[in-house]
Write a protein that holds these residues in place. Sequence first.
Motif, PDB file in Angstrom:
ATOM      1  N   ASN A 248       0.815  -1.206   0.000  1.00 43.56           N
ATOM      2  CA  ASN A 248       0.000   0.000   0.000  1.00 43.56           C
ATOM      3  C   ASN A 248       0.851   1.259   0.000  1.00 43.56           C
ATOM      4  OD1 ASN A 248      -2.016  -1.849   0.134  1.00 43.56           O
ATOM      5  ND2 ASN A 248      -2.888  -1.134   2.061  1.00 43.56           N
ATOM      6  N   THR A 250       3.922   1.501  -1.237  1.00 42.54           N
ATOM      7  CA  THR A 250       4.504   1.612  -2.583  1.00 42.54           C
ATOM      8  C   THR A 250       3.448   1.966  -3.627  1.00 42.54           C
ATOM      9  OG1 THR A 250       4.222  -0.773  -2.913  1.00 42.54           O
ATOM     10  CG2 THR A 250       6.336  -0.017  -2.057  1.00 42.54           C
ATOM     11  N   TYR A 251       2.193   1.882  -3.238  1.00 42.20           N
ATOM     12  CA  TYR A 251       1.105   2.266  -4.131  1.00 42.20           C
ATOM     13  C   TYR A 251       0.649   3.700  -3.860  1.00 42.20           C
ATOM     14  CZ  TYR A 251      -3.603   2.138  -6.229  1.00 42.20           C
ATOM     15  OH  TYR A 251      -4.730   2.403  -6.960  1.00 42.20           O
ATOM     16  N   ARG A 278      -6.689   0.756  -0.003  1.00 40.71           N
ATOM     17  CA  ARG A 278      -6.263  -0.463  -0.686  1.00 40.71           C
ATOM     18  C   ARG A 278      -6.283  -1.680   0.250  1.00 40.71           C
ATOM     19  NH1 ARG A 278      -2.738  -3.524  -3.542  1.00 40.71           N
ATOM     20  NH2 ARG A 278      -2.982  -3.405  -5.805  1.00 40.71           N
ATOM     21  N   PRO A 285      -9.085   0.242  -4.535  1.00 39.56           N
ATOM     22  CA  PRO A 285      -8.454   1.128  -5.532  1.00 39.56           C
ATOM     23  C   PRO A 285      -9.462   1.973  -6.306  1.00 39.56           C
ATOM     24  CG  PRO A 285      -7.454  -1.051  -5.598  1.00 39.56           C
ATOM     25  CD  PRO A 285      -8.629  -1.156  -4.693  1.00 39.56           C
ATOM     26  N   ALA A 316      -0.321   2.630 -11.788  1.00 40.13           N
ATOM     27  CA  ALA A 316       0.014   2.196 -10.428  1.00 40.13           C
ATOM     28  C   ALA A 316      -0.620   0.851 -10.102  1.00 40.13           C
ATOM     29  CB  ALA A 316      -0.425   3.259  -9.420  1.00 40.13           C
ATOM     30  N   GLU A 317      -1.853   0.645 -10.538  1.00 41.20           N
ATOM     31  CA  GLU A 317      -2.538  -0.619 -10.247  1.00 41.20           C
ATOM     32  C   GLU A 317      -1.888  -1.776 -11.010  1.00 41.20           C
ATOM     33  OE1 GLU A 317      -5.273  -2.860  -8.175  1.00 41.20           O
ATOM     34  OE2 GLU A 317      -4.783  -0.720  -7.983  1.00 41.20           O
ATOM     35  N   SER A 320       1.486  -2.542  -9.333  1.00 42.31           N
ATOM     36  CA  SER A 320       1.315  -3.137  -8.010  1.00 42.31           C
ATOM     37  C   SER A 320       0.851  -4.585  -8.104  1.00 42.31           C
ATOM     38  CB  SER A 320       0.318  -2.310  -7.199  1.00 42.31           C
ATOM     39  OG  SER A 320       0.124  -2.864  -5.920  1.00 42.31           O
TER      40      SER A 320
END
Length: 802
Positions: A248, A250-251, A278, A285, A316-317, A320
């Motif tokens: 999360n 890093t997201y 998240r 998300p 980003a999704e 990840s």
Amino acid sequence: MADFAPVSPRSSPVSQPTGSPILTAGGIVLAIGGLYFGRDIFVPFALAILLSFVLTPLVNFLGRWRLPRIAAVLIAVTLAFILITGVTFVVGRQLVQLANNLPSYQTTITQKIRSLQESAPGGGVLDNITRTIEDLGKDISGDEKKPEEAQPRLGAGPKSPEPVTVRLEAPRPKPLEIIRSVVGPLLAPLATAGLVVIFVIFVLLEREDLRDRFIKLAGAGDLQKSTQAINDATARVSRYLLMQLVVNLTYGIPIGIALYLIGVPNAPLWGLLAAVLRFIPYLGPFLAALFPIALAVAVDPGWTMLFWVVGVFLVAELISNNVVEPWLYGASTGLSSLAIIIAAIFWTMLWGPVGLFLATPLTVCAVVIGRYVPQLEFLGVLLGSDPVLAPEEQLYQRLLAGNLEEAVEIAEDYVDKYSSHDFYDNVAIPALRLAENDRQRSTTDTNYRRLVADTAISVVREVEDHVREKASSAAERGEDRTAERPPCVLCIAGRTELDHAAAEMMAQALKERSISTKVLPPIAVSQGALGQLGLEGVDVVCLSYLHPQPQVYARYILRRLRRRAPHVKLIVCSWNLAQGTQQTEELNKQMAADAVFASLQGCIKQVDEWMRRPASGSGTRPVVPDVRQEQVAALQSLGLGAAKGREFDEASKKIAQAFNVPIALVSLADDINPTQPDAIDLSQENQAINQAPHEEPLGAYVIAANEVLVAQDVTEDPRFADDPRVLEKGIRFYAGVPLRTSAGHVVGSLCIVDTQPREFMDRDRQRLEQMANDLMGHIESRATEPAVALSDSMGPSAASRP
């Protein structure tokens, strides 16, 4: 101690009551009701447990610095409280700033709506549609009065006066009521937060004591299972929380930075919100992206910022899900995707938004409990991600259903991950074992056995093609050349179609080792067809059995094959040994086979070792016809038999002295292959008799070959170097000649044996042959003159001849 022994389930039917499923279901319903009505207590306690998982490593770290337990716990909780307070302060400040800026966004939103209306195709289409819908709504509701009703009638009386409006005003609130209305909504979250802090402190302080109490309460005396359950749940939940936090962050941090660079207001708030939301599986998300997207529409007069925001969340999704999570998650939480969705809905209905965040870790704990508590095993089956059927059970189910496509898919996936040998050894043959066990238990339906066998053979063909496609072109050419060679290994099914399928698997595995094979059905070893079995050029015969007791059926076949081709190696592959017969050495002695294996890997290794040895210089060893009855008739006409073998002792002593060897033997055909009926006798007495070892195994080679056999060093002779029946007797030198009647029938052998290697010249060979001829001449003459002793047949000249 006997008074405290647990009652066996067999001895007491009370140990497993018939209503246990009902009691389990009732207990689950009561537990769900308790969780719902006691959510004011259970929600803070669940949050405290999860926070304790996160803070335990910090407490242990501080404890290694020799801090007291209370001090370490207070420091860890204080740091966590400061961190949460700081995050809350940042979020509150960002929310206040957003609320102050919302009025300034109204103009931009209005302009975008007008631009959409003006740019619509057809010009004013949206206005017309909106106006039409409004008019229809008014007509349906009757808000607009008819024209005749709107005008007063002529001649009507004077208009009545309008009623006086009465307004009731509430009294001004007192200061205490104002405080209650403002502070009241904040009391519940503050009380929950206070309970969480208190619970966290006491859980961290009494962690070991709580663990012991849980083991005593749920362990029911089984400390091993209870400890494994706690360790498993702790490891899974701790890893999930830690890895999810890293994922999360890093997201959310890159999203916050990207939104700041794009120009979205309050970017830190949206980055933090993305990291927190998240934790909600699948839906988080999308919820996190709604607010920045809406704000991008309100802030930017154009559409560029909107496209950039959507692109940031998509990138980003993707990163990840496909890069960060596979890299950080060394093991999954053990939940299936459907279970995560169901758990999110269930816990949200119980505990509201907090349950949405706690859904995954709480469900992980439930699945772990289901693995170690038999009554709750269904939780692990329904919610877990582990396959509920073993690979062999999955394959067997596809074979039963005749579903070749899914069976081939299972086979190819396993072969790609491991190898075809491992697939046959660990999946395919165990699946056939399940089919054989079902056949043993059920005698009503036999059609399924043929279906399973035919589908399994088709799977073998598909696996063979799949392996060939993966091989290089050179390997393909080598496999083609192997297929053109005559078969040197016969893989024969012992009794049923299932044995045939297992033989096909063994043959395909041997082909991959460049060993030519041929598969024969069970009819090839029936009593009538066994004598017609082609053994020319065959080096190894592998009998495949899925029956739990193969020795009952294989012993008869091995005797017949041994008489016809003594040089052929005989292997029995018993894929389904009965309970108590796991020692293949015992089966080897019972069946007098060269080797007995219960695994495909061991069989392939042994066959490969035999085939890689250099062939003997004597050329192809003969395969003798099954002339057992003729040998028996010749022995009976001479008045000889296995019981009269001791009459040759004196003659054997003279021959041993003539060649200066410790042992000389005269063996008859009955000594090597005792007369037995050509039928399978399942009685225990006959089985014990059949287990007696042969008196002299090398004599069988002499009788079968019908020629002189000399092995100057048995251990270096490839024909006998791996024969345990020869090596275990300590034989190092062997020379034997056949005993032929005047009609040409070989009824026995004359041999000399030494425990040390030695040379055997041509004159020695001729001398031994002459002694054998003299002995047979005297035996035939004795049939008419029984008074002459056999020892006199050698005479002094034969024994002393140089």
